[in-house]
Structure formats: structure tokens, C-alpha cells
Design an enzyme around this catalytic site. Structure first.
Site, PDB file in Angstrom:
ATOM      1  CD  GLU A   1      -2.585   1.251  -0.084  1.00 19.08           C
ATOM      2  OE1 GLU A   1      -3.322   0.365  -0.507  1.00 19.08           O
ATOM      3  OE2 GLU A   1      -2.353   2.298  -0.741  1.00 19.08           O
TER       4      GLU A   1
ATOM      5  CE  LYS B   1       5.041   1.327   1.349  1.00 16.94           C
ATOM      6  NZ  LYS B   1       3.947   1.209   2.227  1.00 16.94           N
TER       7      LYS B   1
ATOM      8  CB  CYS C   1       6.260   4.145   6.461  1.00 18.83           C
ATOM      9  SG  CYS C   1       4.668   3.349   6.502  1.00 18.83           S
TER      10      CYS C   1
END
Ligand code: UDX
Ligand code: ADP
Length: 456
Positions: A162, A221, A277
Site C-alpha cells: 500500500e 515498497k 514507515c
């Protein structure tokens, strides 16, 4: 191709909640059930839309439209697993606290426990989608768990990371730059990829849906987050040069960004990136590099985190230089607790580290942020300070910016909330005492007001 009726997402957090909401909005013929082991969180998702567990612009409107129609929040994890064709895993993957890789590698215990649980419960074939950010080769580990614990069911693993950013999650999910789906090259792997492509193509054009092998998807990612964070550390390193020389970082950033090869996004200087993140993913990348003996590459990426820490200390040091090493009984106000505007998430927020440094020198801190609370602030300080019980009484949330600054010697801006730009800064100065030192770690007041402000 198999017709998909039921989809489950394990993890009702910042990724699972918004992403399944947008799936539900766009796929009225599929039921989406979000499950979580945290009963309080599920109750909140099922409660008042003005008090959802996460704040995200546009989210409550979707929840109002879809909840209990084709979007469900539940604690019944087992039934959700049994009834679904596809299971997204969107649980947290924090940095390891102990054992091999501590401080760097990702802790996969939540993902592993989901996989073990799914293997135990599932009675029919499933597509398992890694939504959480994971280290490369996690799919291999999951495969081992599935084949060891349940040989009668076929589990096909996909990677579908995501890319949403908090604060703009709904917009990012409705109109993403790209959707990435990684799968095995086998026939069943490619079938599973097609199933997921089909679901996304309900609202995203096919050109934006890219398919790769599993490892490329997992690594992309981490790589995207590392490249984004690297840009912030680069611009922040230049802000230190500007500060030392008299150049203006906003002007420099603008001049650099006009080069189309560089581009203007993600060049905002700040008091350092936060969020769940960037730091975690870079540390994870560093660990991966070291594991493969790529020490020079590891060192290169580690520098991005070191620069971020430096920027945070540069901010607190500026306050200390101005108000003195001993801040006992000095009142300081921090504007902004969340790690960026338009979210209530404060994980890894620069505010936490600045506050702890100032509290350890005896300062009394008031915090104003449109989306925080004493509970959030206390939990954050507890997580990061071993001196919690000695400092916690000296920090509190004040729900009014003008009251928060009363009797303060310094106001520090740490989050770029739009609201801060429209405050009456002349009025704020009147509420303050002594030297009335205002320091803007987000450069949001630059060119907006005439008051004398210090920048990083
Ligand atoms: C990030 C990635 O952008 C997203 O693609 C990924 O899925 C998750 O990690 P997020 O952490 O939610 O998203 O927010 P982001 O907008 O990337 O901001 C991260 C931090 O960098 C924030 O603290 C932000 O204020 C800071 N930042 C961002 C800067 O300091 N300067 C900038 O120019 C941009
Ligand atoms: P992210 O930002 O990655 O979405 P969050 O911490 O916001 O991370 O959300 C992750 C959610 O996953 C949490 O609500 C947590 O309770 C949930 N979770 C973690 N492990 C499990 C598990 N084994 N089963 C169900 N839910 C889980």
C-alpha cells in the site's frame, strides 16, 4: 475466473481501515470484512463516525455510505477467515526490539501469527495478500507456514503493498499513481494476480496496475519509502547549510524543484520525517543490505536516518541555545504533535523527541494540536523515555492555541497544520513572556506573517 464474494482484511489500522473502505466504495458486489484482535478498536469503527479510531479526511463519509452494507468491522476473525476468498494482511510490522536484527529488522511476529491462524482455520483455498510493508522474501516464510500447518488447502500468496500517505489516504486510494501486484509465475500465481487486477480495475485504469514477481513487489515498497525519505534528509541537510550561510532553504528548494528531472514534490524542509514507515523501512533496508554483505550500501541508507535524527536535535538545540541549558521552570509551547498535518497519528513524530529533550532539561511544555490528546502524548512519551515518571507531569495538552502559549518563553511549530498559518501571531506574542522566541520547524509561516520567526 472465480467470482469473488467475500474479502477479509486482518488489521483495522491506518492501512486496513481506509484501504478496505475504498475497496467497498468501488466494489458494491463484494463484501469486505475488516477484523482486528483489538476489540475496542472494532467497537470504535462500528461507533460514532465522528470518533473513528483514525482521523483521515473523507473517511467518515465513505464509512457512512458503506458500513453494514458491504463493509463490516468484526472481532470474529475465525468466521471471516473461513468465509473469504481473499485475505489481506494489514497488520503492523514494527522494528524489532530484541534478538537478532534488533533496532533494524522488521518484527514479523504479527504477520506470522496471522498466517498460523489462517492455516489453522481455513477449510477452502485462499488468496493471501501481503498489504503490510514486509522485508523481501516474506512470502517465502508465509508459504512455509502454510504448507507446514495446512496441506489440504492451497494458499496463493500475493504482494500488494500500500502506497497511501496518511492525511491524503482516501485521495491516494481513489486515484493512486500505481497499484503494484506481485505474484508467483506459476499458473495459480498468475490466476490470483488476475483476480486482484480485476478487483482494482473497477476504479483504476489497467495501465496503472502493474504486475511483477513477488520479490520485486516486496522490495519496491521499501525502495519507494527509502527514496522519499532520502529526499527529505537531503533537503534537510541543505537547510543546515542555509542556516550557516544565510541562503534561504525555501528559495533553494524552489530553485532545485523547478528542474523537471528533480521535480518539486517532497522537497519541503522540516524538523525531520516521522510516521510509522520511513524510519522503520530504511532500518529494514539497512538490515537487509547487511544480511547480504552489502555493508557500503547499508551505510549509505543509514545516513538518511542519521540526518533525520540530526535535524530533530538541531531544532531542540536552537531552543536550548536561546533559552539556556537549564530550562527549569521555563514554559515552552509545541504546536503540532502528529507527524504531519491532517492525521491523528503521532508514531515517530519529531515532536516526541523534541519534547523529551526539553523535558529532560526541566522545561514545562504545553502542546496544542487539532488532533491529539493527553492520552496520546503520555503514551508516546512513555514509549520513548526511560525517565517517564520524572518528566510526565511537566507536559500537557491544551485545547486552545492562545491559552497554550500563555506565559511561554518559546513557541515551536512541529507540524504543518493549515490552522497554524491563520492564527493571530501578534496575539500569540502578547500571551508570551520574556524574549518571545518563535521557531518554525516547518517553514509554514515564511512569507505569511511579518513577525520575527526563527527557522531551522
Ligand atoms: C509514507 C509514503 O509517502 C507512503 O507512500 C507510504 O505508503 C507510507 O509512508 P506517510 O508516512 O503516511 O507516507 O506520509 P508522508 O507524506 O510520506 O510523510 C512522511 C513524513 O515526511 C512526515 O513527517 C512529513 O511531514 C515528512 N515530509 C514529507 C517532510 O518533512 N518533507 C516533505 O517534503 C514531505
Ligand atoms: P498500520 O499503520 O500498518 O495499519 P496499525 O498499528 O495502525 O498499523 O494497525 C495494525 C492493526 O493490526 C492493529 O489494530 C492491530 O491490533 C492489528 N493486529 C495485529 N496483529 C493482529 C492479529 N494477529 N490478528 C488481528 N489483528 C491484528
Amino acid at each position: 475466473m472465480k467470482k469473488i464474494k467475500n474479502v477479509t482484511c486482518i488489521g483495522a489500522g491506518y492501512v486496513g481501515g481506509p484501504s478496505m473502505s475504498v475497496f467497498a466504495e468501488n466494489c458494491p458486489n463484494i463484501n469486505f470484512t475488516i477484523v482486528d484482535k483489538d476489540e475496542k478498536k472494532i467497537n470504535a469503527w462500528n461507533g460514532d463516525v465522528d470518533n473513528l479510531p483514525i482521523y483521515e479526511p473523507g473517511l467518515k463519509e465513505i464509512i457512512k455510505k458503506t458500513r453494514n452494507k458491504n463493509l463490516f468491522f468484526s472481532n470474529d476473525i475465525d468466521n471471516a477467515i473461513i468465509n473469504s476468498d481473499i485475505i489481506f494482511i494489514a497488520v503492523n510490522t514494527p522494528t524489532l526490539k530484541e534478538g537478532p536484527g534488533a533496532g533494524f529488522g522488521a518484527d514479523l511476529k504479527y504477520i506470522i501469527s496471522c498466517a498460523e491462524h489462517i492455516a489453522k482455520i481455513a477449510k477452502s483455498d485462499k488468496i493471501i495478500v501481503e498489504k503490510s510493508t514486509v522485508p523481501i522474501k516474506t512470502a517465502e516464510k508465509l508459504n512455509e507456514i502454510f504448507s507446514k500447518n495446512n496441506s489440504s488447502v492451497h494458499f496463493e500468496i500475493l504482494s500488494n503493498p500500500e502506497f497511501l500517505a496518511e492525511g491524503t489516504a482516501i485521495q491516494d486510494l481513489r486515484s493512486p499513481d500505481r497499484v503494484l501486484i506481485g505474484g508467483n509465475k506459476s499458473k495459480s500465481g498468475q490466476n490470483a494476480v488476475s483476480v486482484l487486477v480485476e478487483i482494482y480495475s473497477k476504479w483504476i485504469t489497467k495501465e496503472k496496475i502493474i504486475t511483477t514477481n513477488l520479490w520485486s513487489s516486496e522490495l519496491s515498497k521499501l525502495a519507494s519509502n527509502a527514496m522519499l525519505a532520502q529526499r527529505i534528509s537531503s533537503i534537510n541537510s541543505l537547510s543546515a547549510i542555509c542556516d550557516a550561510t544565510g541562503a534561504d532553504i525555501k528559495e533553494v528548494s524552489n530553485a532545485i524543484g523547478l528542474d523537471h528531472r528533480i521535480g518539486r514534490y517532497f522537497l519541503n524542509p522540516s524538523v525531520g520525517f516521522g510516521g510509522s514507515c520511513f524510519q522503520k523501512d530504511i532500518l529494514n533496508l539497512v538490515y537487509l543490505c547487511r544480511t547480504y554483505g552489502l555493508d557500503e550500501v547499508a551505510e549509505y541508507w543509514y545516513q538518511v536516518v542519521k540526518m533525520n535524527n540530526y535535524q530533530r536535535s538541531r531544532f531542540s538545540n536552537k531552543i536550548i541555545q536561546k533559552l539556556g541549558q537549564d530550562l527549569t521552570n521555563k514554559k515552552i509551547t509545541l504546536f503540532g504533535w502528529s507527524f504531519k498535518k491532517d492525521t491523528n497519528d503521532s508514531r515517530e513524530s519529531a515532536s516526541i523527541f523534541v519534547a523529551i529533550e526539553l523535558l529532560s532539561r526541566g522545561a514545562k511544555i504545553n502542546v496544542y494540536d487539532p488532533q491529539t490528546s493527553n492520552e496520546i502524548i503520555y503514551n508516546d512519551i512513555k514509549e520513548y523515555s526511560s525517565n517517564y515518571s520524572n518528566i510526565i507531569d511537566n507536559i500537557k495538552y491544551v485545547n486552545d492555541p492562545y491559552k497554550a502559549t500563555e506565559q511561554s518563553s518559546c513557541v515551536g511549530i512541529l507540524t504543518e497544520w493549515d490552522e497554524f498559518k491563520s492564527l493571530d501571531w501578534k496575539e500569540i506574542k502578547k500571551t508570551m513572556v520574556n524574549e518571545k522566541f518563535i521557531i518554525d520547524g516547518r517553514y509554514i509561516l515564511k512569507d505569511k506573517i511579518e513577525e520575527k520567526i526563527t527557522y531551522l
